[in-house]
Scaffold this motif. Structure first.
Motif, PDB file in Angstrom:
ATOM      1  N   TYR A   1       5.494   0.775   3.224  1.00 24.28           N
ATOM      2  CA  TYR A   1       5.699   0.851   1.908  1.00 24.28           C
ATOM      3  C   TYR A   1       7.112   1.129   1.442  1.00 24.28           C
TER       4      TYR A   1
ATOM      5  N   TYR B   1       9.243   2.637  -1.721  1.00 24.78           N
ATOM      6  CA  TYR B   1       9.337   3.499  -2.776  1.00 24.78           C
ATOM      7  C   TYR B   1      10.742   3.616  -3.416  1.00 24.78           C
TER       8      TYR B   1
ATOM      9  N   LEU C   1       6.171   3.654  -6.214  1.00 24.02           N
ATOM     10  CA  LEU C   1       5.729   2.456  -5.438  1.00 24.02           C
ATOM     11  C   LEU C   1       6.263   1.342  -5.745  1.00 24.02           C
TER      12      LEU C   1
ATOM     13  N   PHE D   1       7.587   8.889   6.502  1.00 24.13           N
ATOM     14  CA  PHE D   1       8.772   8.539   5.680  1.00 24.13           C
ATOM     15  C   PHE D   1      10.017   8.541   6.488  1.00 24.13           C
TER      16      PHE D   1
ATOM     17  N   LEU E   1       4.709  17.217  -3.291  1.00 19.17           N
ATOM     18  CA  LEU E   1       4.108  16.165  -4.027  1.00 19.17           C
ATOM     19  C   LEU E   1       2.625  16.085  -3.405  1.00 19.17           C
TER      20      LEU E   1
ATOM     21  N   TYR F   1       2.661  16.670   0.359  1.00 18.08           N
ATOM     22  CA  TYR F   1       4.127  16.447   1.218  1.00 18.08           C
ATOM     23  C   TYR F   1       4.936  17.509   0.538  1.00 18.08           C
TER      24      TYR F   1
ATOM     25  N   HIS G   1       3.749  -2.749  -0.955  1.00 19.48           N
ATOM     26  CA  HIS G   1       3.275  -2.569   0.426  1.00 19.48           C
ATOM     27  C   HIS G   1       2.838  -3.824   0.962  1.00 19.48           C
TER      28      HIS G   1
ATOM     29  N   THR H   1      -4.073   6.820   5.446  1.00 20.51           N
ATOM     30  CA  THR H   1      -2.977   6.702   4.664  1.00 20.51           C
ATOM     31  C   THR H   1      -2.134   7.718   4.678  1.00 20.51           C
ATOM     32  N   GLU H   2      -2.245   8.554   5.711  1.00 23.44           N
ATOM     33  CA  GLU H   2      -1.094   9.549   5.885  1.00 23.44           C
ATOM     34  C   GLU H   2       0.447   8.783   6.293  1.00 23.44           C
TER      35      GLU H   2
ATOM     36  N   GLU I   1      -5.081   0.925   0.953  1.00 23.66           N
ATOM     37  CA  GLU I   1      -3.795   1.424   1.662  1.00 23.66           C
ATOM     38  C   GLU I   1      -2.965   2.036   0.545  1.00 23.66           C
ATOM     39  N   LYS I   2      -3.356   1.683  -0.759  1.00 21.16           N
ATOM     40  CA  LYS I   2      -2.149   2.151  -1.744  1.00 21.16           C
ATOM     41  C   LYS I   2      -2.193   3.688  -1.939  1.00 21.16           C
ATOM     42  N   LEU I   3      -0.894   4.225  -1.800  1.00 21.92           N
ATOM     43  CA  LEU I   3      -0.811   5.545  -1.897  1.00 21.92           C
ATOM     44  C   LEU I   3      -0.027   6.026  -3.016  1.00 21.92           C
ATOM     45  N   THR I   4      -0.626   6.495  -3.853  1.00 26.18           N
ATOM     46  CA  THR I   4       0.089   7.009  -5.246  1.00 26.18           C
ATOM     47  C   THR I   4       0.300   8.161  -5.260  1.00 26.18           C
ATOM     48  N   PHE I   5       1.736   8.656  -5.646  1.00 22.36           N
ATOM     49  CA  PHE I   5       2.011   9.948  -5.870  1.00 22.36           C
ATOM     50  C   PHE I   5       1.907  10.546  -7.199  1.00 22.36           C
ATOM     51  N   GLY I   6       1.793  11.991  -7.067  1.00 19.88           N
ATOM     52  CA  GLY I   6       1.761  12.767  -8.122  1.00 19.88           C
ATOM     53  C   GLY I   6       3.168  13.063  -8.724  1.00 19.88           C
TER      54      GLY I   6
ATOM     55  N   PRO J   1       9.801  12.633   1.923  1.00 21.43           N
ATOM     56  CA  PRO J   1       8.739  13.632   2.022  1.00 21.43           C
ATOM     57  C   PRO J   1       8.355  13.569   3.490  1.00 21.43           C
TER      58      PRO J   1
ATOM     59  N   GLU K   1      -5.239   8.290  -2.167  1.00 23.71           N
ATOM     60  CA  GLU K   1      -5.810   6.866  -2.115  1.00 23.71           C
ATOM     61  C   GLU K   1      -7.059   6.816  -2.923  1.00 23.71           C
TER      62      GLU K   1
ATOM     63  N   PHE L   1     -10.911   3.768  -1.069  1.00 24.85           N
ATOM     64  CA  PHE L   1     -10.770   3.827   0.448  1.00 24.85           C
ATOM     65  C   PHE L   1     -10.671   2.061   0.955  1.00 24.85           C
ATOM     66  N   GLY L   2      -9.515   2.189   1.705  1.00 23.36           N
ATOM     67  CA  GLY L   2      -9.181   0.863   2.626  1.00 23.36           C
ATOM     68  C   GLY L   2      -8.324   0.348   1.799  1.00 23.36           C
TER      69      GLY L   2
ATOM     70  N   ARG M   1      -6.345   1.365   6.156  1.00 23.04           N
ATOM     71  CA  ARG M   1      -7.895   1.411   6.200  1.00 23.04           C
ATOM     72  C   ARG M   1      -8.484   2.899   6.552  1.00 23.04           C
ATOM     73  N   GLY M   2      -8.080   3.740   5.504  1.00 22.89           N
ATOM     74  CA  GLY M   2      -8.572   4.947   5.365  1.00 22.89           C
ATOM     75  C   GLY M   2      -7.628   5.887   6.169  1.00 22.89           C
TER      76      GLY M   2
ATOM     77  N   GLN N   1      -3.277  13.941  -0.160  1.00 23.77           N
ATOM     78  CA  GLN N   1      -2.252  14.459   0.812  1.00 23.77           C
ATOM     79  C   GLN N   1      -1.366  15.413  -0.072  1.00 23.77           C
TER      80      GLN N   1
ATOM     81  N   THR O   1      -3.745  16.714   4.738  1.00 27.42           N
ATOM     82  CA  THR O   1      -4.761  15.718   4.169  1.00 27.42           C
ATOM     83  C   THR O   1      -5.986  16.375   3.982  1.00 27.42           C
TER      84      THR O   1
ATOM     85  N   PRO P   1       8.370   9.893  -6.114  1.00 25.30           N
ATOM     86  CA  PRO P   1       8.412   8.253  -5.545  1.00 25.30           C
ATOM     87  C   PRO P   1       7.624   7.472  -6.208  1.00 25.30           C
TER      88      PRO P   1
ATOM     89  N   LEU Q   1       4.761  15.094   5.354  1.00 24.44           N
ATOM     90  CA  LEU Q   1       3.226  15.346   5.309  1.00 24.44           C
ATOM     91  C   LEU Q   1       2.945  16.923   5.655  1.00 24.44           C
TER      92      LEU Q   1
END
Lengths: 112, 113
Positions: B33, B35, B45, B104, A88, A35, B48, B100-101, A98-103, A43, A92, A95-96, B97-98, A33, A48, B43, A45
């Motif tokens: 989450y 952050y 993390l 905030f 940003l 942002y 979560h 993740t948008e 849920e952990k969203l890591t930012f650049g 942020p 993920e 898949f599945g 679960r797929g 994604q 995606t 941000p 969105l």
């Protein structure tokens, strides 16, 4: 180790110019994604991307996901002062989970 | 209408004095989450939740704790704030679960004096 590296870190250009921001990783992302964050706000969105090679357009913004789903780019055509902000990418990896890591972020300033 | 609401927008606390930041959502999302964002940085993390399942990042200090009493609310507790904990704290939600948008909140700017 930073999973998502963005370049450039800072970019300052004149209004009307074009620019490209990059997001790179050694890991494969199931989705990625973009942002935009303005000072003092959370942020927001923009888009995606999910499929390798996918291209999405949002007015003057064009987003591309690399074929191998390890990198992405954001191209802005004819930049406007309203485009100023922190851009940003976030992804993920698995898949599945849920952990969203930012650049690392790209701070863009458009000069009138 | 605001979908992810953080309170307060600005918080000033004394060094070492426990502080709690709150977040609520109207999206009925499974994932919430927290952050931490310091000036001009991306941000980071902290942890979560997927529903009530808590997932702590390995490098999140023990000084930071979280509670999620129900789907709508999530809290960040800083047990003994230090000067280095001054930052913007962002709460976000996603379907998970797929999906993740992330949506905030406006963030809470924490100042430690």
């Amino acid at each position: 180790t930073q999973l998502l590296e963005q370049s450039p870190q800072f970019l300052s250009i004149q209004e009307g110019e074009n620019l490209t921001v990059y997001c790179n990783s050694s890991s494969v992302f199931s989705s990625l994604q973009w942002y935009r964050q303005e000072p003092g706000e959370g942020p927001v969105l923009l888009v995606t991307v999910v499929t390798g090679g996918e291209v999405k357009k949002l007015k003057r913004l064009t987003f591309q996901f690399g074929d191998a789903r390890k990198d992405s780019s954001l191209h802005i055509t004819a930049a406007q002062t309203g485009d100023t902000g922190l851009y940003l990418c976030a992804g993920e990896i698995n898949f599945g989970n849920e952990k969203l890591t930012f650049g690392t972020g790209t701070r863009l300033t458009i000069i009138p | 209408d605001a979908m992810v609401i953080q309170n307060p927008r600005y918080q000033v606390t004394q060094f070492g004095k426990p502080v709690t930041l709150s977040c609520s959502q109207t999206l009925n999302h499974n994932v919430m989450y927290w952050y931490q964002q310091k000036s001009s940085q991306a941000p980071k993390l902290l942890f979560h939740y997927y529903d009530k399942d808590f997932n702590n990042e390995a490098d999140t200090p023990d000084n930071f704790q979280s509670r999620r009493p129900n789907t709508s609310f999530c809290f960040l507790d800083i047990r003994s704030p230090g000067l280095g904990d001054a930052a913007m704290y962002l709460c976000a939600t996603s379907r998970g679960r797929g999906g993740t948008e992330a949506f905030f909140g406006q963030g809470t700017r924490l100042t430690v004096v």
